[in-house]
Design an enzyme around this catalytic site. Structure first.
Site, PDB file in Angstrom:
ATOM      1  N   CYS A 129      30.445  51.943  37.339  1.00  0.00           N
ATOM      2  CA  CYS A 129      31.896  51.974  37.081  1.00  0.00           C
ATOM      3  C   CYS A 129      32.277  53.005  36.023  1.00  0.00           C
ATOM      4  O   CYS A 129      33.398  53.506  36.018  1.00  0.00           O
ATOM      5  CB  CYS A 129      32.385  50.599  36.650  1.00  0.00           C
ATOM      6  SG  CYS A 129      31.774  49.276  37.695  1.00  0.00           S
ATOM      7  N   CYS A 172      30.227  43.203  43.578  1.00  0.00           N
ATOM      8  CA  CYS A 172      31.358  43.405  42.657  1.00  0.00           C
ATOM      9  C   CYS A 172      32.010  44.771  42.808  1.00  0.00           C
ATOM     10  O   CYS A 172      33.060  45.028  42.234  1.00  0.00           O
ATOM     11  CB  CYS A 172      30.962  43.150  41.214  1.00  0.00           C
ATOM     12  SG  CYS A 172      29.258  43.416  40.870  1.00  0.00           S
ATOM     13  N   GLU A 226      42.029  37.815  51.772  1.00  0.00           N
ATOM     14  CA  GLU A 226      41.256  36.675  51.243  1.00  0.00           C
ATOM     15  C   GLU A 226      41.538  36.431  49.764  1.00  0.00           C
ATOM     16  O   GLU A 226      41.198  35.373  49.243  1.00  0.00           O
ATOM     17  CB  GLU A 226      39.742  36.924  51.359  1.00  0.00           C
ATOM     18  CG  GLU A 226      39.223  37.423  52.673  1.00  0.00           C
ATOM     19  CD  GLU A 226      39.275  38.936  52.763  1.00  0.00           C
ATOM     20  OE1 GLU A 226      40.250  39.424  53.378  1.00  0.00           O
ATOM     21  OE2 GLU A 226      38.403  39.633  52.231  1.00  0.00           O
ATOM     22  N   GLU A 246      26.662  34.080  40.211  1.00  0.00           N
ATOM     23  CA  GLU A 246      25.722  34.847  41.030  1.00  0.00           C
ATOM     24  C   GLU A 246      24.276  34.454  40.716  1.00  0.00           C
ATOM     25  O   GLU A 246      23.430  34.418  41.613  1.00  0.00           O
ATOM     26  CB  GLU A 246      25.956  36.356  40.806  1.00  0.00           C
ATOM     27  CG  GLU A 246      25.372  37.215  41.900  1.00  0.00           C
ATOM     28  CD  GLU A 246      26.011  38.609  41.986  1.00  0.00           C
ATOM     29  OE1 GLU A 246      27.190  38.749  41.582  1.00  0.00           O
ATOM     30  OE2 GLU A 246      25.331  39.527  42.433  1.00  0.00           O
ATOM     31  N   GLU A 289      23.591  31.411  42.541  1.00  0.00           N
ATOM     32  CA  GLU A 289      23.429  31.743  43.961  1.00  0.00           C
ATOM     33  C   GLU A 289      22.006  32.248  44.221  1.00  0.00           C
ATOM     34  O   GLU A 289      21.356  31.873  45.195  1.00  0.00           O
ATOM     35  CB  GLU A 289      24.473  32.803  44.338  1.00  0.00           C
ATOM     36  CG  GLU A 289      24.630  33.041  45.828  1.00  0.00           C
ATOM     37  CD  GLU A 289      25.672  34.129  46.134  1.00  0.00           C
ATOM     38  OE1 GLU A 289      26.268  34.688  45.190  1.00  0.00           O
ATOM     39  OE2 GLU A 289      25.871  34.416  47.326  1.00  0.00           O
ATOM     40  N   SER A 296      26.363  38.859  48.031  1.00  0.00           N
ATOM     41  CA  SER A 296      26.730  37.690  47.242  1.00  0.00           C
ATOM     42  C   SER A 296      28.154  37.285  47.614  1.00  0.00           C
ATOM     43  O   SER A 296      29.021  38.140  47.792  1.00  0.00           O
ATOM     44  CB  SER A 296      26.668  38.047  45.752  1.00  0.00           C
ATOM     45  OG  SER A 296      27.387  37.088  45.018  1.00  0.00           O
ATOM     46  N   LYS A 322      39.583  49.124  43.788  1.00  0.00           N
ATOM     47  CA  LYS A 322      40.122  47.836  43.342  1.00  0.00           C
ATOM     48  C   LYS A 322      41.565  47.646  43.802  1.00  0.00           C
ATOM     49  O   LYS A 322      42.031  46.529  43.965  1.00  0.00           O
ATOM     50  CB  LYS A 322      40.059  47.730  41.811  1.00  0.00           C
ATOM     51  CG  LYS A 322      38.655  47.650  41.252  1.00  0.00           C
ATOM     52  CD  LYS A 322      38.117  46.241  41.199  1.00  0.00           C
ATOM     53  CE  LYS A 322      36.628  46.245  40.858  1.00  0.00           C
ATOM     54  NZ  LYS A 322      35.969  44.985  41.205  1.00  0.00           N
TER      55      LYS A 322
END
Lengths: 174, 583
Positions: free
Chosen positions: B504, B300, B367, B280, B283, B320, B359
């Site tokens: 999280c 994420c 994908e 990242e 990027e 991203s 998740k």
């Protein structure tokens, strides 16, 4: 298709109504009333249109639509027959009127005839106890109704619908 | 603010004039039971558990919505209050599915606790049970209407905190149900599966999709090589499942428990968090070199990604392209690891332990099959892992600490703070600073992006470049930020978003925090936050690109960051999703 352009016109109208009411407190319910007036009922695409345009979650629109009996999710007949089953009307024999209508139209309470002409509803007290038993067809009130009159009332609207069709008018409520 | 004096159960108390009687009572440490009340979010007087007697009032009043008045005299424990409270509870219980022994919230249920405290021994009303079907179509969440007590806390959370608003009370009277529009499944509407509603729910009307059996089955299959990875936020919360207190770092015990559960290798998602940061950061540097497009937004948090897909498809190009650490690890395990360990990837079964319910959805996205197989087979929440450990009879509190397995056990402090709001931004800055200046920057702690505040902004000077960044936690806060960007009121280079309040550490899959409700601890993940920063400070490596395993991965496998191979395995694409369900 003609239905499409007719639908588009309705959405244009709804867009105007929302533009007028957006931003005012409690705009949702009045907008939903107008939408129901336009479309006859509040199907999923109409509710999602209202939600997006008013910037409220669609879950809120649906919550209101299912809470109030004034809103309906399903298409109703051209003519909605509401028979009052409030205490006074009931005592004066309203149940027999409901039964007669159900027999005549071949539908149960809450249903719509196959030709889309009539919907039969039983309502709570409409506050016209002095005129009991009472029924309404769209905005017209029939007081002190007897079972014998039912045939005539129903035929009156059937004839109106036939006439409308002959004149080539769309069969929507005015 | 003016002060008001009142008497509750014969005791004087002075509170600000905008308080409620419930707040005044709590100031005196008098416990008035509540079910629908959720501090700052839901005070609607719906459940009627908090009724109190007010001198001069005709009837009992709901204290959660009753404003204090000068000279008020309140009784919270009179015979009338006790009898009524009990009746109210009996009425709630009368149409609740009381299968407590089978229930996922057994011993974590507010209704059960209340029934115990009030000492209900029989229910005088043989109430009818409402017919509300179980919705288990989604890959992440399950709704069980038979448990729902209509408190509307989930609705308040979904609308007010998360600005998602996919559930609402529908119909009326006994038919009232909390559900998505037109009785659809959560899977058919714009639910982002963040699972925050689970934390709001006092009972088990909302749960994660329990997938323990799939893992038990894999563990018992001799043909499968079963791997497990654990996210950073899990290790500072799992201890709470075993009464070890809030924010205790139990990494070593967690690894030991996973080994006892017979996983073949125990790897650390922190390693792939380091990989995410390196990818990242490159990027971001690429965009700096090309002059945009900005902002680059982190991806994420799968609930966040799904939110953007539904609500802001025009901004998808800003996300991203990096996969989340769990998916990078999954792809790595079924390719690179399969290769070096000489194991057929078809025989590798990857389990993730995550603080997250979304998740579960992410790993099933079509994908996420870069290896040719589903890269991550099953995701378990922190709570589900706790349940498996109890089920296996492992004495968790007394386990001797053990280490992760090689080669994916080495990670950095930068990866550790991935689990807390601001952590990804800080880790990225650590790497970007070194990359841009071509040196080892000594000052790499960015205090300004730390903490539980909803939106944090900062401008950081790195060499010639000034970076404007923003960090949001909770979708409601992120939405505010996006609106400012869409309207052109704010410009940033980099934005970090985590869907859950606190990041999280406060994820939808984390242990149910009793303190949050009982002590109204609105900053409840703060201890978990502290534990992660402490672990960061104690780490050998503090910057993702310094991780020796990461260096080796690039040398042996990916060549360089953002290489063709890295793109194939570590990057992904997003799709526009509808707001309105199909008719």
């Amino acid at each position: 298709m003609s239905i499409c352009s007719c639908q588009n016109k309705k959405f244009d109208k709804l867009r105007e109504i929302i533009a007028e009411k957006k931003g005012t407190a409690g705009a949702l319910i009045p907008v939903m009333h107008e939408a129901q007036e336009l479309f006859g009922h509040l199907p999923i695409h109409v509710q999602s249109f209202i939600a997006e345009a008013l910037e409220v979650p669609m879950a809120d629109v649906y919550g209101v639509a299912t809470f109030y009996s004034a809103f309906t999710l399903e298409a109703k007949g051209t003519y909605s027959i509401h028979v009052c089953l409030g205490t006074a009307c009931y005592v004066k024999g309203a149940q027999a009127i409901v039964d007669k209508l159900a027999e005549l139209l071949h539908i149960k309470v809450g249903e719509t005839t196959e030709d889309g002409l009539f919907t039969l509803e039983a309502t709570r007290c409409i506050g016209a106890c002095g005129l009991a038993p009472v029924l309404t067809v769209n905005n017209e009130v029939y007081s002190q109704v007897s079972v014998e009159q039912i045939d005539g009332i129903v035929h009156k609207y059937m004839e109106m619908a036939w006439k409308d069709e002959e004149d080539g008018n769309s069969s929507t409520n005015s | 603010m003016n002060k008001v004096n009142l008497t509750i159960d014969g005791r004087q108390v002075t509170v600000s004039a905008d308080s409620t009687v419930l707040e005044a009572a709590r100031k005196l440490k008098i416990k008035i039971p509540t079910l629908c009340y959720l501090k700052d979010i839901n005070a609607i007087g719906a459940c009627r558990m908090c009724l109190v007697e007010v001198k001069g009032a005709r009837s009992l009043q709901a204290s959660c919505v009753l404003p204090v008045e000068e000279g008020m005299e309140i009784k919270t424990n009179s015979p009338l209050v006790r009898t009524t409270r009990r009746t109210v509870l009996e009425l709630i219980l009368s149409n609740h599915n009381r299968e407590c022994t089978l229930c996922v919230r057994n011993s974590h249920c507010e209704l059960q606790t209340l029934a115990m405290e009030i000492g209900v021994r029989e229910i005088s009303f043989p109430g009818e049970l409402p017919e509300r079907p179980v919705d288990q179509q989604s890959p992440a969440l399950l709704r069980d209407g038979s448990k729902c007590i209509l408190c509307r806390r989930c609705v308040a959370l979904c609308h007010q905190v998360q600005s998602v608003g996919v559930i609402q009370a529908t119909e009326r009277g006994f038919q009232t149900t909390i559900e998505p529009v037109f009785g659809k499944s959560l899977n058919e509407v714009a639910c982002i599966f963040c699972g925050q509603c689970i934390h709001a729910c006092p009972v088990a009307a909302l749960q994660e999709k329990d997938e323990r059996d799939k893992v038990w089955k894999a563990l018992a299959d001799p043909d499968l090589h079963v791997l497990v990875q654990t996210a950073p936020a899990v290790r500072v919360a799992l201890g709470e499942e075993f009464g070890l207190g809030e924010g205790r770092n139990v990494t070593g015990k967690m690894v030991a428990a996973l080994r006892q559960l017979a996983f073949d290798r125990i790897f650390d998602t922190n390693l792939s968090a380091d990989l995410t940061i390196v990818e990242e950061s490159h990027e971001l540097m690429e965009r700096v070199n090309q002059g945009g497009p900005f902002p680059l937004i982190t991806s994420c948090s799968p609930a966040w990604v799904k939110y953007v897909e539904h609500h802001y498809p025009q901004l998808l190009s800003h996300l991203s392209t990096c996969k989340s650490p769990q998916q990078m690890m999954g792809a790595l395990l079924k390719t690179y690891y399969a290769q070096i360990a000489n194991i057929d990837p078809a025989k590798i079964f990857v389990v993730s332990i995550m603080p997250c319910t979304a998740k579960k959805f992410e790993c099933q996205r079509p994908e996420m099959r870069a290896s040719g197989f589903q890269d991550v087979d099953v995701v378990l929440t922190t709570r589900e892992l706790g349940q498996m450990i109890r089920q296996a009879g492992i004495d968790f509190p007394n386990l001797t600490e053990e280490d992760f397995d090689e080669p994916f056990g080495e990670s950095t402090g930068a990866a550790m703070i991935f689990g807390v709001t601001g952590g990804v931004a800080e880790s990225a800055l650590r790497t970007v600073a070194d990359l841009l200046t071509g040196s080892t920057v000594e000052k790499f702690e960015y205090e300004e992006v730390r903490g539980l505040e909803g939106i944090k902004e900062s401008t950081v000077q790195i060499g010639e470049q000034r970076f404007r960044l923003a960090v949001a936690n909770g979708i409601g806060q992120a939405k505010k930020l996006l609106e400012q960007i869409v309207k052109g009121e704010k410009q940033y280079h980099f934005i970090e978003v985590m869907a859950c309040p606190g990041g999280c550490i406060g994820g939808g899959g984390q242990p149910i925090c009793k303190e949050r409700i009982e002590k109204e601890k609105t900053d409840f993940p703060i201890e978990r936050l502290k534990a992660l920063y402490k672990a960061d400070k104690g780490s050998t490596w503090r910057k993702s690109h310094e991780n020796p395993t990461i260096k080796e991965l690039y040398n042996k496998f990916f060549e360089k960051p953002n290489s063709k191979k890295a793109h194939e395995l570590l990057h992904t694409a997003y799709m526009k999703r509808p707001l309105t369900p199909k008719e």
